[in-house]
Design an enzyme around this catalytic site. Structure first.
Site, PDB file in Angstrom:
ATOM      1  N   HIS A   1      15.292  -0.805   2.033  1.00  0.00           N
ATOM      2  CA  HIS A   1      15.923  -2.159   1.483  1.00  0.00           C
ATOM      3  C   HIS A   1      17.176  -2.098   0.777  1.00  0.00           C
ATOM      4  O   HIS A   1      17.305  -0.857   0.010  1.00  0.00           O
ATOM      5  CB  HIS A   1      14.602  -2.360   0.439  1.00  0.00           C
ATOM      6  CG  HIS A   1      14.744  -3.833   0.299  1.00  0.00           C
ATOM      7  ND1 HIS A   1      15.685  -4.415  -0.736  1.00  0.00           N
ATOM      8  CD2 HIS A   1      14.018  -4.881   0.643  1.00  0.00           C
ATOM      9  CE1 HIS A   1      15.283  -5.728  -0.876  1.00  0.00           C
ATOM     10  NE2 HIS A   1      14.362  -6.117   0.039  1.00  0.00           N
TER      11      HIS A   1
ATOM     12  N   ASP B   1      10.743   4.401  -3.867  1.00  0.00           N
ATOM     13  CA  ASP B   1      10.506   2.795  -3.897  1.00  0.00           C
ATOM     14  C   ASP B   1       9.108   2.514  -3.347  1.00  0.00           C
ATOM     15  O   ASP B   1       8.738   2.627  -2.065  1.00  0.00           O
ATOM     16  CB  ASP B   1      11.651   2.418  -2.843  1.00  0.00           C
ATOM     17  CG  ASP B   1      11.442   0.726  -2.821  1.00  0.00           C
ATOM     18  OD1 ASP B   1      10.538   0.307  -3.306  1.00  0.00           O
ATOM     19  OD2 ASP B   1      12.314   0.220  -2.205  1.00  0.00           O
TER      20      ASP B   1
ATOM     21  N   GLN C   1       6.225  -1.576  -1.494  1.00  0.00           N
ATOM     22  CA  GLN C   1       5.299  -1.791  -0.437  1.00  0.00           C
ATOM     23  C   GLN C   1       4.294  -0.848  -0.252  1.00  0.00           C
ATOM     24  O   GLN C   1       3.362  -0.890   0.606  1.00  0.00           O
ATOM     25  CB  GLN C   1       6.055  -1.835   0.981  1.00  0.00           C
ATOM     26  CG  GLN C   1       7.392  -2.673   0.971  1.00  0.00           C
ATOM     27  CD  GLN C   1       6.893  -4.062   1.260  1.00  0.00           C
ATOM     28  OE1 GLN C   1       5.743  -4.566   1.345  1.00  0.00           O
ATOM     29  NE2 GLN C   1       8.056  -5.101   0.995  1.00  0.00           N
TER      30      GLN C   1
ATOM     31  N   LYS D   1       4.661  -8.347  -5.573  1.00  0.00           N
ATOM     32  CA  LYS D   1       4.172  -8.144  -4.132  1.00  0.00           C
ATOM     33  C   LYS D   1       2.597  -7.619  -4.293  1.00  0.00           C
ATOM     34  O   LYS D   1       2.237  -7.069  -3.154  1.00  0.00           O
ATOM     35  CB  LYS D   1       4.987  -7.208  -3.702  1.00  0.00           C
ATOM     36  CG  LYS D   1       6.577  -7.528  -3.225  1.00  0.00           C
ATOM     37  CD  LYS D   1       7.279  -6.515  -2.352  1.00  0.00           C
ATOM     38  CE  LYS D   1       8.772  -6.676  -2.552  1.00  0.00           C
ATOM     39  NZ  LYS D   1       9.132  -7.974  -1.676  1.00  0.00           N
TER      40      LYS D   1
ATOM     41  N   CYS E   1      16.721  -7.677   4.324  1.00  0.00           N
ATOM     42  CA  CYS E   1      17.615  -6.873   3.225  1.00  0.00           C
ATOM     43  C   CYS E   1      17.445  -5.283   3.715  1.00  0.00           C
ATOM     44  O   CYS E   1      17.189  -4.501   3.054  1.00  0.00           O
ATOM     45  CB  CYS E   1      16.594  -6.862   1.965  1.00  0.00           C
ATOM     46  SG  CYS E   1      16.807  -8.674   1.208  1.00  0.00           S
TER      47      CYS E   1
END
Lengths: 414, 129
Positions: free
Chosen positions: A126, A203, A206, A229, A368
């Protein structure tokens, strides 16, 4: 991923907790990879702060300020427990994943990255895990290198040994691709990176919301994710770091709360995590995120993961029946609850626009992740993503509406 | 009203003035960074009057249909008249309500036109006064 805390999700009961679904026809919300819906208990927790103990934290010598401080710190404990952080103080509250990564890029990067060093990323990143490293590379003269993916959207593991070397100072990698849903084998990447002496940032925007992530098991050095999220509010995110790294890092933002003592020309700084939390933080939001962690834990992350797997398998099965569809990324068992696709001859914005007229929300665009779009030679894709409140009916409505969209847009050219 | 109505779809499927000009007096191309839609406008201008116009590019229904409609609108008009075309003129031409994101799809063609003809930067309706 099926573990002892698995029990089937009671999706209908879960949906009762989300007022946004109490309309007819119900909203088919298939954009949780962008931002999730908020269950009532999370909003209630924030309301309770505003209605009954609204005050600043770590300052007031009065009852409600002490309560606010306590609730803010309890939220930190809940997050530490969620990702199995060795100590609660290794949890830094930020605004979102992006800010967490920027914090590391500026603070850790400013003292650990120099000219000639290499920062290794993947083509799946991203922009939030790409642009901060581009900026750091421009400031320092470091070089960015990329791990590529296969045509099926899986990390090309064969290059790992070629790309990683003693020059590699940092590997910044997404746990789960927000576009393709690919679950990266980060355990192996972390092991190889550590073997060449590199630091690893994950990261987890998600992944943490969707399945159990254990920072001690992974042995990652930094891990970043966002509250919005994972059923929490916007405006609060998390940075986890290893204590020895966090302690050595200079502050990121300067201001109140992050100091020990301030002279005219210099200051000494507070301990971790306060050192990285300058200014009044998002208090209600942190408390809301703590409540979201309770909510997800109660539903069971293993159960959420299994539920999403069922939805994504069914979605693949139904989508593949649609003529002229291209699905990007790996097979369902190799990914999280995300499906990116295009319909022949229809711009993804039109796909999303037509679905919107059926009260179905999906994302369309570059997500993104422009380098990844270029890799697949597309300008944009449509993306449906699933969470604990989605149903098989949502998938059916998606596929039926896609069929209608196709009929509408291609009726005369046939 | 559904944004996917007949007139718009007609323009999308059978656009007017689609293509490029071999030796245009004015040619300009831009994209919408939000969605990657791209439009190029080619103009032949004689004595301040637009004699011929072509557009090319790719994108969603709204951006391509709006470009097609705009080319029909401006042929035979003076560059001065184009300068006065506003965001509202385009939205009237489209004739259906659009949300803030899709409005930019509709305005891309006019943005390209004004940038090409006058070097005006920015989205119609948001230019510096």
């Amino acid at each position: 991923m099926q573990t002892s805390d698995y029990r089937p999700l009671d999706v209908q009961s879960i949906r009762q907790d989300f007022p946004i679904f109490a309309v007819d026809p119900p909203l088919a919300f298939l954009d949780s990879a962008a931002s999730t819906q908020t269950p009532r208990p999370v909003v209630d927790a924030m309301d309770a702060y505003y209605d009954t103990y609204r005050s600043n934290i770590h300052r007031g010598i009065y009852r409600i300020s002490e309560e606010a401080t306590e609730q803010y710190e309890i939220a930190r404990q809940k997050i530490a427990k969620l990702i199995n952080s060795p100590r609660t103080s290794q949890i830094v509250f930020t605004r979102n994943t992006t800010e967490s990564i920027n914090l590391v890029a500026y603070s850790w990067g400013s003292v650990n990255i120099k000219q000639g060093d290499e920062i290794v990323l993947t083509i799946l990143e991203h922009h939030s895990n790409l642009v901060p490293w581009q900026l750091l590379a421009q400031r320092t003269g470091a070089k960015l290198r990329f791990l590529e993916i296969t045509d099926k959207g899986l990390l090309d593991f064969t290059q790992l040994q070629d790309v990683l070397s003693e020059k590699t100072k940092l590997v910044a990698i997404t746990h789960v691709s927000n576009v393709l849903g690919t679950i990266n084998p980060i355990q192996s990447v972390i092991d190889v990176a550590h073997a060449v002496g590199a630091t690893v940032l994950v990261d987890a925007a998600q992944s943490v919301p969707h399945f159990h992530v254990d920072v001690q098991q992974l042995d990652c050095d930094f891990l970043a994710f966002s509250g919005h999220k994972m059923c929490g509010p916007t405006g609060v995110g998390v940075l986890y770091g290893k204590m020895e790294l966090l302690e050595k890092m200079p502050p990121f933002l300067g201001g109140g709360s992050m100091i020990r003592s301030v002279e005219r020309d210099s200051s000494t700084y507070a301990d971790v995590p306060a050192k990285f939390e300058a200014g009044t933080p998002s208090i209600a939001e942190a408390i809301g995120l703590g409540s979201a962690v309770d909510y997800l834990t109660q539903a069971g992350l293993a159960s959420i993961h299994v539920h999403e797997q069922e939805l994504v398998k069914y979605a693949h099965q139904r989508l593949e029946e649609i003529e002229g569809i291209t699905i990007y990324g790996p097979e369902p068992h190799q990914k999280a609850g995300v499906v990116s696709f295009n319909l022949d001859g229809i711009h993804p914005h039109d796909v999303a626009g037509i679905l919107d007229t059926h009260n179905i929300a999906i994302r369309a665009g570059h997500h993104c992740a422009q380098p990844l779009m270029k890799k697949f030679d597309v300008i944009a894709t449509a993306r449906a993503s699933f969470y604990l409140y989605n149903t098989i009916d949502d998938v059916d409505r998606l596929c039926d509406a896609l069929q209608k969209a196709q009929n509408l847009m291609t009726r005369r050219s046939k | 009203m559904n944004i996917y109505q007949e007139e718009l779809l007609d323009h999308y499927e059978n656009p007017s003035n689609y293509g490029t000009l071999p030796d245009p007096d004015i040619s300009h191309e831009e994209d919408n960074p939000l969605c990657g839609d791209r439009i190029r406008m080619d103009l032949m201008v004689d004595d301040g009057i637009i004699k011929e116009v072509r557009f090319s590019g790719h994108g969603c229904t709204i951006s391509q249909a709006a470009a097609s409609m705009l080319t029909e609108e401006i042929e035979g008009k003076s560059l001065e008249e184009i300068k006065n075309l506003s965001r509202d003129d385009i939205l009237d031409m489209i004739g259906i309500p659009l949300g803030p994101v899709r409005v930019k799809c509709a305005l891309l063609a006019l943005k390209v036109l004004k940038a090409g003809a006058y070097g005006i930067k920015g989205w119609p309706g948001e230019e510096d006064e």
